[in-house]
Design an enzyme around this catalytic site. Structure first.
Site, PDB file in Angstrom:
ATOM      1  N   LYS A   1     -64.234 -18.237  56.261  1.00 59.56           N
ATOM      2  CA  LYS A   1     -64.882 -17.625  57.434  1.00 59.56           C
ATOM      3  C   LYS A   1     -63.834 -17.239  58.475  1.00 59.56           C
ATOM      4  O   LYS A   1     -63.802 -16.126  58.965  1.00 59.56           O
ATOM      5  CB  LYS A   1     -65.899 -18.606  58.012  1.00 59.56           C
TER       6      LYS A   1
ATOM      7  N   GLU B   1     -55.562 -25.011  53.933  1.00 56.91           N
ATOM      8  CA  GLU B   1     -55.691 -25.229  52.492  1.00 56.91           C
ATOM      9  C   GLU B   1     -55.910 -23.911  51.756  1.00 56.91           C
ATOM     10  O   GLU B   1     -55.260 -23.616  50.739  1.00 56.91           O
ATOM     11  CB  GLU B   1     -56.891 -26.156  52.193  1.00 56.91           C
TER      12      GLU B   1
ATOM     13  N   GLY C   1     -70.348 -22.266  58.354  1.00 57.86           N
ATOM     14  CA  GLY C   1     -69.746 -22.421  57.023  1.00 57.86           C
ATOM     15  C   GLY C   1     -70.663 -23.160  56.055  1.00 57.86           C
ATOM     16  O   GLY C   1     -70.854 -22.744  54.909  1.00 57.86           O
ATOM     17  N   ARG C   2     -71.265 -24.237  56.526  1.00 60.80           N
ATOM     18  CA  ARG C   2     -72.094 -25.054  55.631  1.00 60.80           C
ATOM     19  C   ARG C   2     -73.466 -24.444  55.392  1.00 60.80           C
ATOM     20  O   ARG C   2     -74.286 -25.005  54.672  1.00 60.80           O
ATOM     21  CB  ARG C   2     -72.203 -26.479  56.178  1.00 60.80           C
TER      22      ARG C   2
ATOM     23  N   GLU D   1     -71.673 -33.009  58.534  1.00 58.33           N
ATOM     24  CA  GLU D   1     -70.929 -32.162  59.470  1.00 58.33           C
ATOM     25  C   GLU D   1     -71.888 -31.635  60.557  1.00 58.33           C
ATOM     26  O   GLU D   1     -71.460 -31.333  61.671  1.00 58.33           O
ATOM     27  CB  GLU D   1     -70.255 -30.991  58.729  1.00 58.33           C
TER      28      GLU D   1
ATOM     29  N   HIS E   1     -76.188 -47.278  36.157  1.00 59.71           N
ATOM     30  CA  HIS E   1     -75.262 -48.226  35.530  1.00 59.71           C
ATOM     31  C   HIS E   1     -74.076 -48.499  36.437  1.00 59.71           C
ATOM     32  O   HIS E   1     -73.037 -48.967  35.980  1.00 59.71           O
ATOM     33  CB  HIS E   1     -74.833 -47.678  34.169  1.00 59.71           C
TER      34      HIS E   1
ATOM     35  N   LYS F   1     -56.722 -31.680  61.977  1.00 58.80           N
ATOM     36  CA  LYS F   1     -56.023 -30.426  61.626  1.00 58.80           C
ATOM     37  C   LYS F   1     -54.796 -30.240  62.512  1.00 58.80           C
ATOM     38  O   LYS F   1     -53.730 -29.841  62.047  1.00 58.80           O
ATOM     39  CB  LYS F   1     -56.959 -29.227  61.841  1.00 58.80           C
TER      40      LYS F   1
HETATM   41  O1  F6P Z   1     -62.810 -27.919  58.794  1.00 54.19           O
HETATM   42  C1  F6P Z   1     -64.170 -27.785  58.612  1.00 54.19           C
HETATM   43  C2  F6P Z   1     -64.527 -26.374  58.326  1.00 54.19           C
HETATM   44  O2  F6P Z   1     -64.375 -25.596  59.475  1.00 54.19           O
HETATM   45  C3  F6P Z   1     -65.936 -26.248  57.788  1.00 54.19           C
HETATM   46  O3  F6P Z   1     -66.903 -26.256  58.769  1.00 54.19           O
HETATM   47  C4  F6P Z   1     -65.845 -24.991  57.004  1.00 54.19           C
HETATM   48  O4  F6P Z   1     -66.901 -24.846  56.105  1.00 54.19           O
HETATM   49  C5  F6P Z   1     -64.497 -25.184  56.345  1.00 54.19           C
HETATM   50  O5  F6P Z   1     -63.711 -25.816  57.306  1.00 54.19           O
HETATM   51  C6  F6P Z   1     -63.829 -23.939  55.845  1.00 54.19           C
HETATM   52  O6  F6P Z   1     -63.610 -23.032  56.878  1.00 54.19           O
HETATM   53  P1  F6P Z   1     -63.231 -21.535  56.579  1.00 54.19           P
HETATM   54  O7  F6P Z   1     -64.358 -20.928  55.810  1.00 54.19           O
HETATM   55  O8  F6P Z   1     -63.049 -20.903  57.922  1.00 54.19           O
HETATM   56  O9  F6P Z   1     -61.956 -21.523  55.791  1.00 54.19           O
END
Ligand code: F6P
Length: 536
Positions: free
Chosen positions: A202, A208, A263-264, A349, A380, A500
């Site tokens: 987003k 990452e 995002g979620r 979240e 189990h 972060k």
């Molecule tokens: O760090 C949390 C977050 O901002 C989430 O809310 C989001 O889904 C995820 O990181 C990934 O963010 P992006 O889509 O901006 O890479």
């Protein structure tokens, strides 16, 4: 404040003597019917929860006093209910109809959504048919979605869930972790000229995702020997056009969404492109129709017969009145193996918050710890605690009548276990029943099951795209209602920021010859040990 209302107090008083499932089922042969809802074929059996008419009435009164209905109207109408980010919250618009004509902040967002869906449909169809080819002219057979959190969990979960609906010749991998092993796993054995990377972010600033995307680009350019190959092998899903262009992806191959999609809450936005490639545009439409079915129910059904509202209220009853801290989601469906992880982000979240909308501290518990695994595996492993541990764990069982990949006797065994677990939790086994089996005195206490442990069973004929859409929207709206009652902002996530920022600082320090002086002794020692381990 919600916890100083008479409605809250009434529930606290009711919780002193919670309803007993044996008594309730014994007294009312119609209980299952009375507490089961059907939403366009999705059955939600609430009858094994510790509720009866009076408690439900009290809970609905709580929802009323918390103004859940007007907050719901505000959300779907485009008000900026995400107040800390001054944003609308409009994931419901993602599955609206083009002629809904929803205008928010002067923008016709129904048309915007329709335009992106048309772009996705065109691209996905071309990839699926082989019309979209890579740099060397080879068709795409491997799609790698690079994203994390909401840009990974939704499409990954849904891709696994809808295995029976996937394209036969296109495999999708999902890379989220910055641990290089994840990208390595996705790319080992991959054929570069048949691989398409979807960079899903987003913000297009996530460490990452950008780290993985850069490595993937290097891998591709190295293998195909040409920078221009990127244009045919990389597309982006983002709200950040500048960031996408700066990365080197042609913005004609960018599928956009908007700041009003959290995002979620984004699996049904452009973030679902990998899923659309896998299940086809028509399958994706069906998924959206499932979302819409639950949205319609959520906005129109009375609170007392509204599946997400009741799930939310029962969750509040357990969390705040009975003080149970966790909630387990146990799909009796291997294909939903990532559904608990998906719900962890959606719920934790959203509602893992310690202050109200106005910034004042909450004086009650908020979001529960959500966890789970597919059944029967969990039986189990951790079910011992659910049956006989000291803290009850409310459970959602999720099951389907028709399997996609199993022999009938497997499926009967799976379903028998699902029903049996719900029954065992609800009714347990009394001391008298244990003794009547001739169990020696010394073992009786060990073999007693307390029972009265709650569960909801969510049941449908088959796990189709439509049903999956319903299921996701059911939980989205549940989380919304709980956040509304707790008075928190379910749509921001400031709690992820500190880590972060610190990681960025530490990352720069790992290479710095001087030892940092700005940390506590433990962090400094860990950095030093790491550097020592890494010395050649
Ligand atoms: O760090 C949390 C977050 O901002 C989430 O809310 C989001 O889904 C995820 O990181 C990934 O963010 P992006 O889509 O901006 O890479």
């Amino acid at each position: 404040m919600i916890d100083s209302t008479p409605e809250w107090a009434a529930l606290i008083a009711s919780a002193e003597e919670p309803p007993d499932l044996r008594t309730l089922f014994g007294a009312d042969p119609e209980r299952a019917d009375r507490f089961t809802l059907d939403v366009d074929g999705l059955t939600v059996d609430l009858s094994k929860n510790l509720i009866e008419k009076a408690v439900v009435e009290q809970l609905v009164a709580l929802a009323r006093i918390a103004d859940v209905e007007s907050r719901r109207t505000a959300m779907v109408g485009g008000a900026h209910i995400n107040s800390t980010e001054d944003r609308a919250v409009l994931h419901t618009a993602l599955r609206g109809q083009p002629d809904d004509g929803l205008v928010v902040d002067g923008q016709d967002i129904s048309s915007d959504v329709a335009a992106v869906l048309a772009h996705m449909r065109d691209f996905a169809t071309r990839v699926r048919s082989g019309d979209w080819v890579g740099h060397t002219g080879a068709r795409i057979r491997h799609v790698v979605n690079i994203g994390i959190g909401g840009s990974d969990l939704g499409p990954y979960m849904a891709y696994r869930a809808l295995e029976a609906f996937r394209h036969d010749d296109i495999e999708v991998s999902f890379v989220s972790n910055v641990d290089g092993a994840h990208l390595h796993q996705a790319l080992s054995g991959a054929t570069p000229d048949e691989t398409l990377f979807i960079v899903a972010s987003k913000t297009f600033t996530t460490l990452e995702t950008l780290t993985n995307a850069r490595s993937a680009r290097a891998w591709l350019v190295d293998a195909l020997g040409a920078e221009e190959a990127v244009a045919k092998h990389f597309v982006a899903l983002s709200t950040n056009e500048e960031g996408v262009a700066a990365f080197g992806i042609d913005t004609a191959n960018m599928f956009g969404f908007w700041d009003w999609v959290g995002g979620r809450y984004s699996v049904d936005s452009a973030i679902g492109l990998s899923l659309m490639i896998a299940i086809g545009a028509d399958g994706f439409d069906e998924l959206l129709a499932g979302f819409r079915s639950m949205d319609d129910h959520f906005v129109s059904a009375p609170l007392s017969a509204n599946a997400p509202v009741l799930l939310a209220l029962i969750g509040i009853w357990y969390r705040n009145m009975l003080a149970w801290p966790t909630h387990a989601v146990l799909p009796y469906c291997q294909l939903l193996d990532r559904f608990p992880a998906y719900l962890q982000q959606l719920d934790m979240e959203s509602n893992g918050k310690q202050v109200r909308l106005d910034g004042s501290p909450v004086t009650y518990e908020t979001g529960p710890i959500v966890w789970g695994e597919p059944g029967t595996n969990g039986q189990h492993a951790f079910y011992q605690l659910i049956h006989q541990g000291t803290t009850p764990v409310p459970v959602d069982f999720i099951a389907f009548a028709h399997p996609d990949f199993t022999e009938p006797d497997h499926h009967d065994a799976l379903m028998a276990n699902c029903f049996a677990q719900a029954e065992a939790l609800a009714f347990g086994k009394t001391e008298g029943e244990v003794r009547s089996e001739g169990v020696p005195d010394a073992l009786v206490a060990h073999k007693v099951f307390p029972g009265n442990r709650p569960s909801t069973t969510i049941f449908a004929e088959r796990l189709t795209p439509f049903v999956l859409g319903q299921l996701i929207a059911l939980y989205e709206h549940k989380v919304f209602v709980q956040g509304a009652i707790w008075g928190v902002n379910s749509f921001d996530q400031w709690g992820v920021e500190l880590g972060k920022v610190l990681a960025t600082t530490i990352l720069a320090e790992l290479d710095d010859p001087a030892l940092p002086t700005n940390h506590d002794s433990s962090t400094t020692a860990l950095i030093e040990r790491y550097r020592n381990f890494r010395k050649p």
